[in-house]
Design an enzyme around this catalytic site. Structure first.
Site, short mmCIF file in Angstrom:
data_model
loop_
_atom_site.label_atom_id
_atom_site.label_comp_id
_atom_site.label_asym_id
_atom_site.label_seq_id
_atom_site.Cartn_x
_atom_site.Cartn_y
_atom_site.Cartn_z
N ALA A 85 37.93 -20.15 -22.08
CA ALA A 85 37.99 -21.47 -21.64
C ALA A 85 37.20 -22.47 -22.83
O ALA A 85 36.38 -21.99 -23.40
CB ALA A 85 37.58 -21.81 -20.33
N CYS A 86 37.55 -23.76 -22.65
CA CYS A 86 37.12 -24.62 -23.40
C CYS A 86 36.42 -25.98 -22.81
O CYS A 86 36.83 -26.18 -21.54
CB CYS A 86 37.84 -25.10 -24.57
SG CYS A 86 38.65 -23.58 -25.56
N THR A 87 35.79 -26.87 -23.51
CA THR A 87 35.33 -28.20 -23.01
C THR A 87 35.64 -29.02 -24.13
O THR A 87 35.45 -28.77 -25.26
CB THR A 87 33.94 -27.91 -22.70
OG1 THR A 87 33.61 -26.93 -21.79
CG2 THR A 87 33.52 -29.34 -22.02
#
Length: 479
Positions: free
Chosen positions: A11-13
Site C-alpha cells: 500500500a502507498c500514501t
C-alpha cells in the site's frame, strides 16, 4: 502501490497540491511507494527517442499479460523502476520533457457489487505498466488522464488504483473502478488532497468537464446496474469504494493525520469514513512540508509506533512512513521557468522517515551512477542500499541513535535546499545548449552530498553500536 503476486497487501500514501496552495506557486504530487522492506529501486532518465514504426509494449507479468501498441515518438522522462523486471517494470513516478509529472499508483479497493457488474480484466493494464505507456506520450496532466482512461476503457484493468498527474497549471487525481470504469477530479488550485488506499473522490459533477473527467458511459453503467439513481452526478467513493474495519485502522487514519498537519484547526475522528477528499490548508505549503507528511508516523500523538503511547495505541494504526517503503517522491513543477528547469524529482530512497529527499532536475541527461545500481541483496555501491543501511542501523537502537540520523537529515536539508537555489541562479546565466550539462552535474553533486553523509552516518552508527550488545557487561577495568 500493489506489486507482485507474492505480496498482495502492499500500500502507498499520496499527496496532491494545487499551485495556489503552495508557497512558490509550484504544483506538487507525491507518494510513498510501499511494497517490501527489502526491494531495491533505481532511478533512470529515458532519452527522447523516435522510431520508424510503432512500438509494442508487452508486460513481463505472466499472470497479467498486458500488451499494447505505442506511438513512434517517446518523450524523455525520469522513472524509478525496480531492481528486476521479472514481475514488471513498475516505473512508478517521473517527469517528462514537456513538464508533465505522473505517479502511479495508489492501490485501492472496489466493492463486490460493482465488480459483479464489471469484473476485472486479467490481461488488462495494471500498475506495473501505467507510467511506461502513459508518461512519455502526454503533453499535459489532463491529456494523461484522457490517455490512460482510454486504455482502461478499451483494454480493461485487473486492479483498482489511484493515479496522480500534474503540470505547471493543473493537478489531477484519477481513480479506476472495476474492469473498465474510471473518474478523475482536478484538485482546486487553492487546495490539497491526501489519499491512503481507499477510493477518495466523492461527488462527481458529470456536467463539469473543466474539473471532472470520466469513462464515457459511466452514468449508464451505475444506473443500469442499480448502483445509484443518477441524474447529473454521484458519489464515486460511496458507489465504487469500500467501508470496512480494515479501512478504519489501515487507511483513514493516514488521511486524518495529513489533514491534522495541514489544517490543524479541524477536529476529526481518525476512523471516520466522512473525511473530505478536498481540503484547504491553514497556510501556503512548502515542498519540505509535503515531504514531511510522507515521512510522518503520527508524531505528537499516542499512535506514533516509536512514541510514548501505550502498546495498544502505538500499534493501532498503520503509519504513513513504514519499513516497507521502497522509495518516496515529490514531483515539483515550478512556475515561470523553462520547461527543462522547472521540474524537480525529489527522491528519498528507502524509508522516507529515515532517508533524505534528494533534488534531481528532470532536465538532466542521466542519473548519478549509484542511482543506476539496484540489486536484490545489499550492495554498498547502490543508493537504495546506502540509505537503507543507515535506517537498519538506527532501528537496532532507535531511541539511542535516532538523534544522529536527525542531525544528518537536518544538515542535508539545508545543504540541498541551498544547492537548488544556487543551481537555479547558475541556470539563468547558462545558454540553452549548456543547460542539460549543468543540470546533470547538479544532480551528481546533490547525490554525492547525500550519499557521502549517509555513508559517514553509517560508519558512526556502527562504531557507536559496538558497545550496545546484549552480551555486554560492566567489567572492572582494573581486573
Amino acid at each position: 502501490m500493489l506489486t507482485h503476486q507474492f505480496n498482495p497487501y502492499s500500500a502507498c500514501t499520496s499527496i496532491l497540491i494545487g499551485k495556489n496552495a503552495t508557497a512558490d506557486g509550484s504544483t506538487m504530487i507525491g507518494r510513498n511507494e510501499d511494497s517490501r522492506a527489502a526491494w531495491a529501486k533505481k532511478m533512470v532518465i529515458h532519452p527522447h527517442q523516435e522510431f520508424d514504426d510503432p512500438q509494442t509494449f508487452k508486460s513481463n507479468d505472466v499472470d497479467h499479460p498486458f500488451t499494447m501498441t505505442l506511438p513512434t515518438i517517446r518523450a524523455k522522462y525520469t522513472a524509478t523502476p525496480e531492481w528486476t523486471p521479472k514481475y514488471g517494470l513498475f516505473e512508478e513516478d517521473g517527469i517528462n520533457e514537456y513538464g508533465v509529472a505522473m505517479s502511479a499508483t495508489e492501490s485501492a479497493y472496489c466493492n463486490a457489487r460493482v465488480l459483479a457488474a464489471d469484473p476485472y480484466v486479467q490481461d488488462g493494464i495494471g500498475e506495473e505498466a501505467m507510467v511506461t505507456v502513459t508518461l512519455p506520450y502526454i503533453r499535459s496532466a489532463r491529456e494523461g488522464v484522457e490517455r490512460l482512461g482510454q486504455i482502461i476503457e478499451t483494454k480493461g484493468t485487473y486492479e483498482t488504483n489511484g493515479i496522480l498527474f500534474s503540470d505547471a497549471e493543473e493537478v489531477w487525481y484519477m481513480e479506476t473502478g472495476a474492469g473498465h470504469y474510471w473518474v478523475a477530479q482536478r484538485i482546486p488550485d487553492d487546495a490539497y488532497a491526501v489519499v491512503a488506499n481507499q477510493l477518495a473522490i466523492q461527488e462527481i459533477d458529470l456536467a463539469d468537464h473543466e474539473n471532472y473527467l470520466f469513462a464515457k458511459d459511466i452514468r449508464d453503467f451505475v444506473v443500469d446496474n442499480d448502483l445509484v439513481n443518477s441524474a447529473n452526478g454521484f458519489n464515486f467513493r460511496d458507489v465504487f469504494g469500500t467501508q470496512d474495519l480494515s479501512d478504519q485502522h489501515y487507511n483513514t487514519p493516514r488521511v486524518w493525520d495529513g489533514q491534522r498537519y495541514f489544517t490543524p484547526e479541524l477536529k476529526q475522528d481518525p476512523e471516520s469514513f466522512e473525511l473530505p477528499f478536498i481540503q484547504r490548508a491553514n497556510r501556503l505549503i512548502h515542498v519540505d512540508e509535503a515531504q514531511h507528511y510522507l515521512a510522518s508516523h503520527y508524531e505528537g500523538t499516542p499512535f506514533d509506533p516509536v512514541g510514548s503511547g501505550t502498546d495498544a495505541d502505538k500499534h493501532r494504526y498503520r503509519p504513513i512512513s513504514l519499513a516497507k517503503t521502497q522509495e518516496s517522491h515529490v514531483l515539483q513543477i515550478r512556475p515561470d521557468m523553462p520547461v527543462n528547469l522547472s521540474g524537480i524529482h525529489w527522491l528519498a530512497m528507502g524509508v522516507s522517515a529515515e532517508s533524505v529527499y534528494v533534488p534531481f532536475y528532470a532536465g538532466a541527461a542521466t542519473t548519478p551512477a549509484a542511482y543506476q545500481v539496484a540489486t536484490e541483496k545489499y550492495d554498498p555501491t547502490a543508493a537504495y542500499w546506502i540509505f537503507k543501511l543507515a535506517g537498519v542501523l538506527v532501528d537496532a537502537h532507535y531511541h539511542e541513535l535516532h538523534g544522529k540520523l536527525q542531525d544528518v537529515q537536518k544538515n542535508l536539508a539545508i545543504e540541498l535546499g541551498h544547492h537548488v537555489i544556487t543551481t537555479d541562479a547558475a541556470a539563468k546565466q547558462t545558454s540553452a545548449e549548456s543547460l542539460t550539462d549543468l543540470l546533470t552535474k547538479a544532480n551528481d553533486k546533490a547525490a554525492h552530498l547525500a550519499l557521502q553523509q549517509f555513508q559517514a552516518l553509517s560508519a558512526d552508527l556502527i562504531t557507536t553500536s559496538t558497545d550496545m550488545s546484549p552480551l555486554n557487561y560492566n567489567t572492572d577495568l582494573n581486573l
